[in-house]
Scaffold this motif. Structure first.
Motif, mmCIF file in Angstrom:
data_model
loop_
_atom_site.group_PDB
_atom_site.id
_atom_site.type_symbol
_atom_site.label_atom_id
_atom_site.label_comp_id
_atom_site.label_asym_id
_atom_site.label_seq_id
_atom_site.Cartn_x
_atom_site.Cartn_y
_atom_site.Cartn_z
ATOM 1 N N ALA A 74 0.842 -1.191 0.000
ATOM 2 C CA ALA A 74 0.000 0.000 0.000
ATOM 3 C C ALA A 74 0.884 1.249 0.000
ATOM 4 C CB ALA A 74 -0.914 0.004 1.218
ATOM 5 N N ARG A 75 0.425 2.284 -0.677
ATOM 6 C CA ARG A 75 1.209 3.514 -0.815
ATOM 7 C C ARG A 75 1.553 4.125 0.547
ATOM 8 N NH1 ARG A 75 2.346 6.618 -4.864
ATOM 9 N NH2 ARG A 75 0.809 5.648 -6.215
ATOM 10 N N TYR A 76 0.551 4.325 1.403
ATOM 11 C CA TYR A 76 0.783 4.950 2.708
ATOM 12 C C TYR A 76 0.099 4.135 3.799
ATOM 13 C CZ TYR A 76 2.131 9.227 0.198
ATOM 14 O OH TYR A 76 2.736 10.143 -0.612
ATOM 15 N N GLU A 77 0.865 3.758 4.823
ATOM 16 C CA GLU A 77 0.332 3.050 5.977
ATOM 17 C C GLU A 77 0.865 3.687 7.250
ATOM 18 O OE1 GLU A 77 1.617 -1.012 5.257
ATOM 19 O OE2 GLU A 77 -0.392 -1.497 4.548
ATOM 20 N N CYS A 78 0.126 3.520 8.331
ATOM 21 C CA CYS A 78 0.554 4.074 9.611
ATOM 22 C C CYS A 78 0.024 3.184 10.728
ATOM 23 C CB CYS A 78 0.019 5.501 9.768
ATOM 24 S SG CYS A 78 0.608 6.337 11.236
ATOM 25 N N GLY A 79 0.894 2.863 11.693
ATOM 26 C CA GLY A 79 0.508 2.002 12.800
ATOM 27 C C GLY A 79 -0.095 2.742 13.983
ATOM 28 N N PHE A 80 0.071 4.041 14.072
ATOM 29 C CA PHE A 80 -0.530 4.878 15.107
ATOM 30 C C PHE A 80 -0.231 4.442 16.526
ATOM 31 C CE2 PHE A 80 -3.294 6.264 11.658
ATOM 32 C CZ PHE A 80 -3.189 7.623 11.829
ATOM 33 N N PHE A 81 0.998 4.577 16.929
ATOM 34 C CA PHE A 81 1.335 4.421 18.340
ATOM 35 C C PHE A 81 1.398 5.814 18.942
ATOM 36 C CE2 PHE A 81 4.362 4.616 21.781
ATOM 37 C CZ PHE A 81 3.920 3.602 22.604
ATOM 38 N N PHE A 82 0.615 6.036 19.994
ATOM 39 C CA PHE A 82 0.654 7.325 20.676
ATOM 40 C C PHE A 82 0.256 7.133 22.132
ATOM 41 C CE2 PHE A 82 -3.546 6.917 18.855
ATOM 42 C CZ PHE A 82 -4.397 7.332 19.861
ATOM 43 N N HIS A 83 0.602 8.114 22.933
ATOM 44 C CA HIS A 83 0.284 8.077 24.360
ATOM 45 C C HIS A 83 -1.063 8.758 24.609
ATOM 46 C CE1 HIS A 83 4.297 6.665 25.405
ATOM 47 N NE2 HIS A 83 4.755 7.516 24.503
ATOM 48 N N SER A 84 -1.713 8.374 25.665
ATOM 49 C CA SER A 84 -3.021 8.955 25.973
ATOM 50 C C SER A 84 -2.926 10.440 26.295
ATOM 51 C CB SER A 84 -3.679 8.205 27.131
ATOM 52 O OG SER A 84 -2.877 8.314 28.296
ATOM 53 N N THR A 85 -1.748 10.909 26.624
ATOM 54 C CA THR A 85 -1.570 12.330 26.943
ATOM 55 C C THR A 85 -1.206 13.167 25.718
ATOM 56 O OG1 THR A 85 0.732 11.884 27.538
ATOM 57 C CG2 THR A 85 -0.905 11.862 29.331
ATOM 58 N N ASP A 86 -0.973 12.523 24.567
ATOM 59 C CA ASP A 86 -0.602 13.261 23.354
ATOM 60 C C ASP A 86 -1.771 14.103 22.850
ATOM 61 O OD1 ASP A 86 1.886 12.149 23.465
ATOM 62 O OD2 ASP A 86 1.547 10.691 21.857
ATOM 63 N N SER A 87 -1.460 15.264 22.326
ATOM 64 C CA SER A 87 -2.489 16.154 21.793
ATOM 65 C C SER A 87 -2.931 15.683 20.410
ATOM 66 C CB SER A 87 -1.947 17.581 21.693
ATOM 67 O OG SER A 87 -0.957 17.642 20.679
ATOM 68 N N ALA A 88 -4.064 16.200 19.965
ATOM 69 C CA ALA A 88 -4.554 15.876 18.624
ATOM 70 C C ALA A 88 -3.537 16.292 17.574
ATOM 71 C CB ALA A 88 -5.894 16.560 18.375
ATOM 72 N N ALA A 89 -2.904 17.424 17.765
ATOM 73 C CA ALA A 89 -1.903 17.896 16.804
ATOM 74 C C ALA A 89 -0.723 16.936 16.720
ATOM 75 C CB ALA A 89 -1.435 19.295 17.181
ATOM 76 N N ASP A 90 -0.279 16.410 17.868
ATOM 77 C CA ASP A 90 0.833 15.463 17.869
ATOM 78 C C ASP A 90 0.459 14.159 17.180
ATOM 79 O OD1 ASP A 90 2.434 17.270 19.208
ATOM 80 O OD2 ASP A 90 2.090 16.382 21.193
ATOM 81 N N VAL A 91 -0.738 13.668 17.438
ATOM 82 C CA VAL A 91 -1.183 12.426 16.823
ATOM 83 C C VAL A 91 -1.380 12.620 15.318
ATOM 84 C CG1 VAL A 91 -3.003 10.683 16.776
ATOM 85 C CG2 VAL A 91 -2.217 11.601 18.961
#
Length: 166
Positions: A74-91
């Motif tokens: 697939a051209r673009y994939e993302c696994g999305f690991f983030f912390h519960s404290t991360d902001s929407a902008a960071d995610v």
């Protein structure tokens, strides 16, 4: 357990029944689900008005591209690991980096999310070509001369008496 995502392109999935959702590495699908479910974006305001555009972008992310070693992915994939404290902008930065994309809020509150792509200005009807008739004036700044450039040296010192080397 995988993070299930609602993919509106799949008719077997019901937006109101998360047991019908499946795991997706699609950067657009992930970004929409995280904005909607994690950060509380209103589906009807933020996504429904631009669902056709989001579908085009999600399909572009899923487009198979050839690999040098053979096969496709697939051209673009993302696994999305983030912390519960991360902001929407960071995610969102994670998703946008994975697809070389951008996002903005439209005048009506809808989220416009675009996956990165190269548009050839010479082959694209939306491309603009500037020629001699459009160039009215120009200037050239070669930068500082050799006499104007100065060298600088930054020095740091660690006193051995502070035992930083141990």
């Amino acid at each position: 357990a995988f993070y299930r995502s609602y993919d509106w392109r799949d008719p077997s999935q019901d937006r109101d029944d998360n047991t019908t959702w499946t795991f997706s590495n699609n950067a657009i699908i992930g970004a929409v689900n995280i904005l909607w479910r994690r950060f509380g974006a209103d589906w009807d305001t933020c996504f429904a008005p631009v669902l056709d555009d989001l579908t085009v972008e999600a399909d572009y992310c899923d487009e198979a591209v050839p690999l040098k070693a053979g096969g496709t992915e697939a051209r673009y994939e993302c696994g999305f690991f983030f912390h519960s404290t991360d902001s929407a902008a960071d995610v969102m930065a994670i998703a946008l980096a994975a697809m070389d994309g951008w996002w903005a809020t439209r005048f009506d509150g809808a989220y416009v999310i675009k996956a990165g792509r190269f548009d050839d200005p010479f082959g694209s009807p939306s491309g603009v070509i500037f020629g001699d008739a459009e160039i009215l004036d120009y200037s050239f700044d070669p930068g500082p001369t050799a006499e104007q450039v100065r060298n600088s040296l930054t020095v740091s010192f660690t006193d051995p008496a502070n035992n930083y080397y141990k």
